[in-house]
Design a protein around this motif. Structure first.
Motif, mmCIF file in Angstrom:
data_model
loop_
_atom_site.group_PDB
_atom_site.id
_atom_site.type_symbol
_atom_site.label_atom_id
_atom_site.label_comp_id
_atom_site.label_asym_id
_atom_site.label_seq_id
_atom_site.Cartn_x
_atom_site.Cartn_y
_atom_site.Cartn_z
ATOM 1 N N LYS A 169 0.865 -1.184 0.000
ATOM 2 C CA LYS A 169 0.000 0.000 0.000
ATOM 3 C C LYS A 169 0.892 1.221 0.000
ATOM 4 N N ASN A 170 0.507 2.200 -0.770
ATOM 5 C CA ASN A 170 1.195 3.477 -0.660
ATOM 6 C C ASN A 170 0.553 4.307 0.433
ATOM 7 N N TRP A 171 1.365 5.116 1.080
ATOM 8 C CA TRP A 171 0.834 6.186 1.936
ATOM 9 C C TRP A 171 1.795 7.371 1.854
ATOM 10 N N SER A 172 1.247 8.547 2.084
ATOM 11 C CA SER A 172 2.076 9.753 2.070
ATOM 12 C C SER A 172 2.834 9.827 3.398
ATOM 13 N N SER A 173 3.749 10.769 3.468
ATOM 14 C CA SER A 173 4.542 10.897 4.692
ATOM 15 C C SER A 173 3.659 11.321 5.863
ATOM 16 N N PHE A 174 3.982 10.772 7.033
ATOM 17 C CA PHE A 174 3.263 11.192 8.241
ATOM 18 C C PHE A 174 4.010 12.355 8.901
ATOM 19 N N THR A 175 5.336 12.244 8.933
ATOM 20 C CA THR A 175 6.156 13.300 9.547
ATOM 21 C C THR A 175 6.017 14.600 8.758
ATOM 22 N N ASP A 176 6.269 14.458 7.454
ATOM 23 C CA ASP A 176 6.137 15.608 6.552
ATOM 24 C C ASP A 176 4.713 15.487 6.009
ATOM 25 N N TYR A 177 3.770 15.848 6.855
ATOM 26 C CA TYR A 177 2.397 15.363 6.713
ATOM 27 C C TYR A 177 1.744 15.553 5.335
ATOM 28 N N GLY A 178 1.331 14.401 4.766
ATOM 29 C CA GLY A 178 0.585 14.423 3.515
ATOM 30 C C GLY A 178 1.426 14.662 2.276
ATOM 31 N N GLN A 179 2.765 14.667 2.428
ATOM 32 C CA GLN A 179 3.636 14.929 1.285
ATOM 33 C C GLN A 179 4.129 13.638 0.634
ATOM 34 N N VAL A 180 4.360 13.713 -0.683
ATOM 35 C CA VAL A 180 5.074 12.655 -1.394
ATOM 36 C C VAL A 180 6.540 13.063 -1.394
ATOM 37 N N ILE A 181 7.331 12.422 -0.536
ATOM 38 C CA ILE A 181 8.735 12.849 -0.425
ATOM 39 C C ILE A 181 9.652 11.965 -1.257
ATOM 40 N N ASN A 182 9.088 10.925 -1.860
ATOM 41 C CA ASN A 182 9.913 9.912 -2.504
ATOM 42 C C ASN A 182 8.987 9.039 -3.339
ATOM 43 N N GLN A 183 9.363 8.797 -4.610
ATOM 44 C CA GLN A 183 8.570 7.869 -5.421
ATOM 45 C C GLN A 183 9.459 6.717 -5.881
ATOM 46 N N ASP A 184 10.396 6.336 -5.062
ATOM 47 C CA ASP A 184 11.417 5.344 -5.413
ATOM 48 C C ASP A 184 10.810 4.081 -6.040
ATOM 49 N N LYS A 185 11.051 3.930 -7.351
ATOM 50 C CA LYS A 185 10.470 2.814 -8.098
ATOM 51 C C LYS A 185 10.990 1.457 -7.645
ATOM 52 N N ASN A 186 12.106 1.455 -6.951
ATOM 53 C CA ASN A 186 12.650 0.186 -6.473
ATOM 54 C C ASN A 186 11.759 -0.486 -5.436
ATOM 55 N N TRP A 187 10.802 0.278 -4.903
ATOM 56 C CA TRP A 187 9.921 -0.301 -3.898
ATOM 57 C C TRP A 187 8.701 -1.019 -4.496
ATOM 58 N N MET A 188 8.534 -0.947 -5.809
ATOM 59 C CA MET A 188 7.436 -1.684 -6.447
ATOM 60 C C MET A 188 7.576 -3.177 -6.140
ATOM 61 N N VAL A 189 6.449 -3.838 -5.871
ATOM 62 C CA VAL A 189 6.509 -5.269 -5.560
ATOM 63 C C VAL A 189 6.550 -6.076 -6.864
ATOM 64 N N THR A 190 7.486 -7.010 -6.919
ATOM 65 C CA THR A 190 7.653 -7.870 -8.095
ATOM 66 C C THR A 190 7.553 -9.334 -7.676
ATOM 67 N N MET A 191 7.404 -10.205 -8.652
ATOM 68 C CA MET A 191 7.363 -11.639 -8.365
ATOM 69 C C MET A 191 8.651 -12.075 -7.675
ATOM 70 N N GLU A 192 9.746 -11.502 -8.127
ATOM 71 C CA GLU A 192 11.034 -11.875 -7.553
ATOM 72 C C GLU A 192 11.081 -11.557 -6.056
ATOM 73 N N LYS A 193 10.616 -10.358 -5.741
ATOM 74 C CA LYS A 193 10.592 -9.978 -4.319
ATOM 75 C C LYS A 193 9.604 -10.821 -3.519
ATOM 76 N N LEU A 194 8.477 -11.129 -4.161
ATOM 77 C CA LEU A 194 7.371 -11.781 -3.457
ATOM 78 C C LEU A 194 7.739 -13.199 -3.023
ATOM 79 N N GLY A 195 8.531 -13.880 -3.875
ATOM 80 C CA GLY A 195 8.869 -15.262 -3.549
ATOM 81 C C GLY A 195 7.616 -16.105 -3.520
ATOM 82 N N LYS A 196 7.418 -16.838 -2.422
ATOM 83 C CA LYS A 196 6.247 -17.707 -2.329
ATOM 84 C C LYS A 196 5.090 -17.061 -1.570
ATOM 85 N N ALA A 197 5.289 -15.800 -1.210
ATOM 86 C CA ALA A 197 4.255 -15.144 -0.395
ATOM 87 C C ALA A 197 2.997 -14.858 -1.208
ATOM 88 N N ARG A 198 1.887 -14.678 -0.490
ATOM 89 C CA ARG A 198 0.634 -14.230 -1.099
ATOM 90 C C ARG A 198 0.681 -12.709 -1.153
#
Lengths: 312, 312, 312
Positions: free
Chosen positions: B236-265
């Protein structure tokens, strides 16, 4: 009663009021009456109380309801006859009304005054056209010049709370930042004419209502004097009728306060702007009847629908 | 349980989950319970799953439903007490809530966080005001800080798919182009606290959730490490809580992939942006539980409505 | 029949028409069939007749209905596969369709042509995607290239009013200020192909319909000649197909008049612009069948829903 367009449909107010009071005791008693019948609610303007209370009334009567926000969901309607429809309006009310009538048994319509041109508003083109073309009963859910379901709910509320033989009822204008229609005030005045009450209208100079409607009613421009000894104070803003649709005065001294109210009950159709139309203390006090009025919207609608269903 | 505003209403999660699972087997078993009862759904924001699943739940229970898009169909509400209402807001929530409560038996409310001011969002003014004034049960259909019906559906989904005694569950932040509220993440964390699971939150620095909510929970800023050996990955995405309601980072490396998921649901509340939050392959694989979660929205709502109806 | 996406679903038109005519005599005869079944109507565009008549049909069949204005109430949908959804679209149709299918038994969808790109419109992305992913029956409530429920209502109306063995039916283009889709015209042409009638299309040069659809049909560019001896004149505007989606001509001489109509019956799907598409006199005359057509929308929808319910 073919339609419920105005209070002219009510021959004997006391019998309508007592019938509504009876309905409240057992709201589902006529649940079989509406079986297989469809109510269509067409909103050309926003609505909270009317939208929900009329649906609730229909549920009590066993009817199915189809709600349509005409402005955003349908097509812009033409009302004039003989027009060459090559501009923004995609459908003529003649077709729309006749078509909709084929899908339901009763149709309710809300279409506010535009407050730009008095003649246009008085023509009540939406309501009138549907009543003319639909061929099924049409219910006024607030039109340009009247809000009879509200006035009926108000009459029920007064009857439930009145303790005097001939109560004094005051309709007082109140300030408001925006120009508002006359519909609620008009219908309340007409309803008062149907009862044996002492009725006074009070408003600043320049805000006298339509002379045809207030005919025979005392209009007092001194609010304090008008409210003296009142049992019920009905407050409502309306724009100027003479200077049609204009806000000519926002005199804050006309706001209703506990001090002005005295022992009277406070009434308003809602929505109400707190501390502009009436001070918080009044709405928060047990003298306020605004919630009782809103609740009676269900039963005024139910009574009207019931009478129309009985004649189908 | 007077209202269903948050997960605090759930005393024993296992019994709620098993009751919901039972409901699914015979959804119409309590059809008589809601007879003659009206559910009013008020949407101050858009909705697909909540709108339809809650209606479906009510149908299962035999209730009537009235849906209102408050923003476009009703009046702009004032929430502050003592205000002079001479600006854009036409009605005070005190009146609106009390009036609506007269037309229905239970009211559901969706009102998202504005993400402009933390204090304002945390005050949950819409939900709180209705709960305070309505006098009838209020159901949270996603408020500023919580989405308990979603979290309950998620708990049901996990229970249906879990095969381990103490599964490892990871809540992972994901990138998103727009600032989103914390409600879903908050409620998921709170739900995890009610279960005997190994629970880890992972998000980039600067995206730590409200400290009060994540108290006692491991927050791991290395996503790979957090996901190691996970049985369920809730993204789930959420905006920053400290820097309230801001998008401080859109780092694409955090997208979930099959490789990352492994055997998880894989889990997500939907709507989800494909190839931003999670890659196509994950959503298209049998490891994705997003449809099961959406389906369980019907039963989480039904369980809550059932419990409220039983106490009317 | 798995879905009702186009007229290709109708194997034998005469038997469908006679079944619809039977339904009209006793609309509630199949009321038990839809019990506990939910119809979801998704509107991506405005609607009056379709919105109300399809609800009415569902009521006759005892179904519950959930109506959703997708554009204003839901999330903007992505249709392309493999997109990185980092722009305005919040949800992919794959999820939306599969989710909605879990809340209802049949889904009806209205999604007009955009008239910007022919290939895009012909792909019928909304309808096709829902049919592909939903896994439940999908009903076309007017798509980019067809309006089969309208054509079925038209066929019922012609059957009810035809007195000749092989009537002459003319589809005539009419002027209109705005560019309109081809859906109604296309489906009417396809419906005509299923009947033993003398069928002619008439339109100005440059307005010939899609060659694949009008294959085998006479196209006459002289309106007077086309209308000679007609029994039914179906009038409708459509934008250019060759010069895709453009208004290349608003020739007022193509408006249908009583003089042109002769003894023929007049048909139009509505909404219709008076004195642009057709003169007042025609719509006000007993030769107009437009209201009968609109009324038959209830029964064409009811027949389709009935057939789909029988196969659930």
């Amino acid at each position: 009663m073919k339609h419920f367009l105005s209070l002219q449909e009510i021959q004997s107010l006391p019998s309508w009021v007592s019938e509504a009071v009876e309905l409240k005791k057992d709201p589902y008693r006529d649940h079989a009456l509406g079986r297989g019948k469809v109510l269509c609610l067409l909103f050309f303007n926003n609505s909270l109380r009317t939208r929900l209370s009329t649906q609730k009334a229909a549920l009590h009567l066993g009817m199915e309801v189809m709600v349509m926000n005409f402005g955003s969901e349908g097509w812009l309607l033409e009302y004039e006859d003989g027009t060459i429809m090559d501009q923004g309006k995609a459908e003529h009310v003649r077709e729309a009304a006749q078509v909709i009538a084929q899908y339901c048994d009763i149709v309710g319509i809300r279409a506010f005054a535009g407050l730009k041109d008095r003649k246009t508003d008085e023509a009540e083109q939406t309501l009138t056209a549907f009543a003319r073309y639909a061929g099924i009963p049409v219910v006024n859910l607030e039109s340009s010049v009247g809000h009879p379901l509200q006035a009926l709910a108000d009459a029920i509320t007064i009857a439930e709370h009145n303790t005097r033989k001939r109560p004094k009822i005051v309709l007082s204008w109140a300030p408001h930042p925006r120009p508002l229609p006359h519909a609620v005030a008009n219908s309340f005045v007409e309803m008062m004419k149907k009862q044996d009450v002492e009725f006074v209208i009070t408003n600043p100079e320049g805000y006298d209502l339509n002379p045809e409607i207030r005919q025979g009613i005392t209009v007092e421009h001194d609010q304090a004097k008008a409210m003296e000894g009142a049992d019920f104070v009905y407050t409502k803003n309306w724009s100027s009728f003479t200077d049609y649709g204009q806000v000519i005065n926002q005199d804050k001294n006309w706001m209703v306060t506990m001090e002005k109210l005295g022992k009277a009950r406070f009434m308003h159709c809602l929505p109400v702007r707190r501390n502009v139309v009436v001070e918080d203390a009044v709405l928060n006090s047990p003298q306020s009847l605004v919630l009782a009025q809103a609740n009676n919207r269900t039963y005024s609608a139910q009574l009207v629908l019931k009478k129309l269903l009985q004649q189908l």
